[in-house]
Design a protein around this motif. Structure first.
Motif, PDB file in Angstrom:
ATOM      1  N   GLY A   9       1.035  -1.176  -0.060  1.00  0.00           N
ATOM      2  CA  GLY A   9      -0.077  -0.175   0.009  1.00  0.00           C
ATOM      3  C   GLY A   9       0.947   1.224   0.000  1.00  0.00           C
ATOM      4  O   GLY A   9       2.091   1.232   0.011  1.00  0.00           O
ATOM      5  N   SER A  14       0.864   3.009   4.793  1.00  0.00           N
ATOM      6  CA  SER A  14       0.680   1.549   5.103  1.00  0.00           C
ATOM      7  C   SER A  14       1.806   0.785   6.130  1.00  0.00           C
ATOM      8  O   SER A  14       2.779   0.557   5.777  1.00  0.00           O
ATOM      9  CB  SER A  14       0.792   0.530   3.899  1.00  0.00           C
ATOM     10  OG  SER A  14       0.466  -0.366   4.259  1.00  0.00           O
ATOM     11  N   LEU A  38      -4.444   2.998  -1.414  1.00  0.00           N
ATOM     12  CA  LEU A  38      -5.281   2.653  -0.554  1.00  0.00           C
ATOM     13  C   LEU A  38      -6.633   3.566  -0.386  1.00  0.00           C
ATOM     14  O   LEU A  38      -6.474   4.649  -0.719  1.00  0.00           O
ATOM     15  CB  LEU A  38      -4.946   2.489   1.038  1.00  0.00           C
ATOM     16  CG  LEU A  38      -3.501   1.691   1.304  1.00  0.00           C
ATOM     17  CD1 LEU A  38      -3.096   1.677   2.688  1.00  0.00           C
ATOM     18  CD2 LEU A  38      -4.013  -0.041   0.797  1.00  0.00           C
TER      19      LEU A  38
END
Length: 215
Positions: A9, A14, A38
């Motif tokens: 991500g 992330s 994301l």
């Protein structure tokens, strides 16, 4: 050597992707990486094209998918036992596995209150008593590991291991939210932030254009 791809991500946000990426780097494997942004309408569909769990990170080894950062760590440690992903000493290794498992399954209040965000600083962010307790527990873990096994090198077990990969995102959370820590905890945070792999991740995160607003 097998051919590897790592699905991630956003590097700015992330935390689990950071863990998987650090582990792959520690294993010394060459890999291609694909970053999937994301919180987009097509995010889940794009991840599902690679991983049945619909989550990042996912490591693809010659077509076989290994998903979840802990599974990736255990898989690479088993495949490359000479790379030092876990400590060599059996007692240290047991402790490392325990603190990694605790991070993997716990600290929910902290995760919700202090998301990983490498693009912003948050001042005067309130901490609930539950979050404060979880921060204290993390400091206790760091103290215990470094006191017993981290005398040389500054990492939790001396040299960097999966344990440091799992706690590195927490360090960024503490920095982003300007959490006040004990001096020895700040010393560990400094080691993590000066880690060459972390510097590489942070530099690549800074090049991203996508932003997520948490608050």
């Amino acid at each position: 050597m097998p051919r590897y791809r790592l699905i991630l991500g956003n590097k700015s946000y992330s935390s689990w992707s950071l863990r998987g990426w650090l582990i792959a780097k520690l294993a010394g494997i060459p890999f291609e990486e694909e970053v999937i942004y994301l919180r987009k309408s097509d995010t889940r569909a794009k991840i599902l094209a690679h991983s049945p769990a619909g989550q990042v990170p996912a490591l693809i080894e010659d077509g076989q998918v290994i998903w979840d950062s802990l599974a990736i760590g255990e898989h690479l440690a088993e495949r490359y036992p000479d790379r030092g992903l876990w400590p060599n000493d059996p007692q240290a290794r047991s402790l490392a596995r325990s603190v990694v498992a605790e991070m993997h399954s716990g600290f929910r209040a902290l995760r919700m209150a202090l998301p990983m965000d490498l693009r912003r600083r948050y001042t005067d962010h309130p901490l609930s008593p539950e979050v404060a307790r979880e921060i204290a527990r993390i400091e206790e873990i760091w103290h215990d590991c470094r006191a017993r096994y981290g005398a040389e090198g500054g990492f939790l077990f001396g040299a960097p291991t999966i344990a440091d990969a799992f706690y590195a995102p927490v360090v960024t959370r503490f920095r982003s939210f300007e959490v006040t820590l004990k001096a020895e905890s700040e010393a560990y945070c400094a080691v993590i932030m000066d880690w060459s792999l972390m510097r590489q991740w942070l530099a690549e995160a800074a090049e991203e254009s996508e932003t997520i607003v948490f608050f």
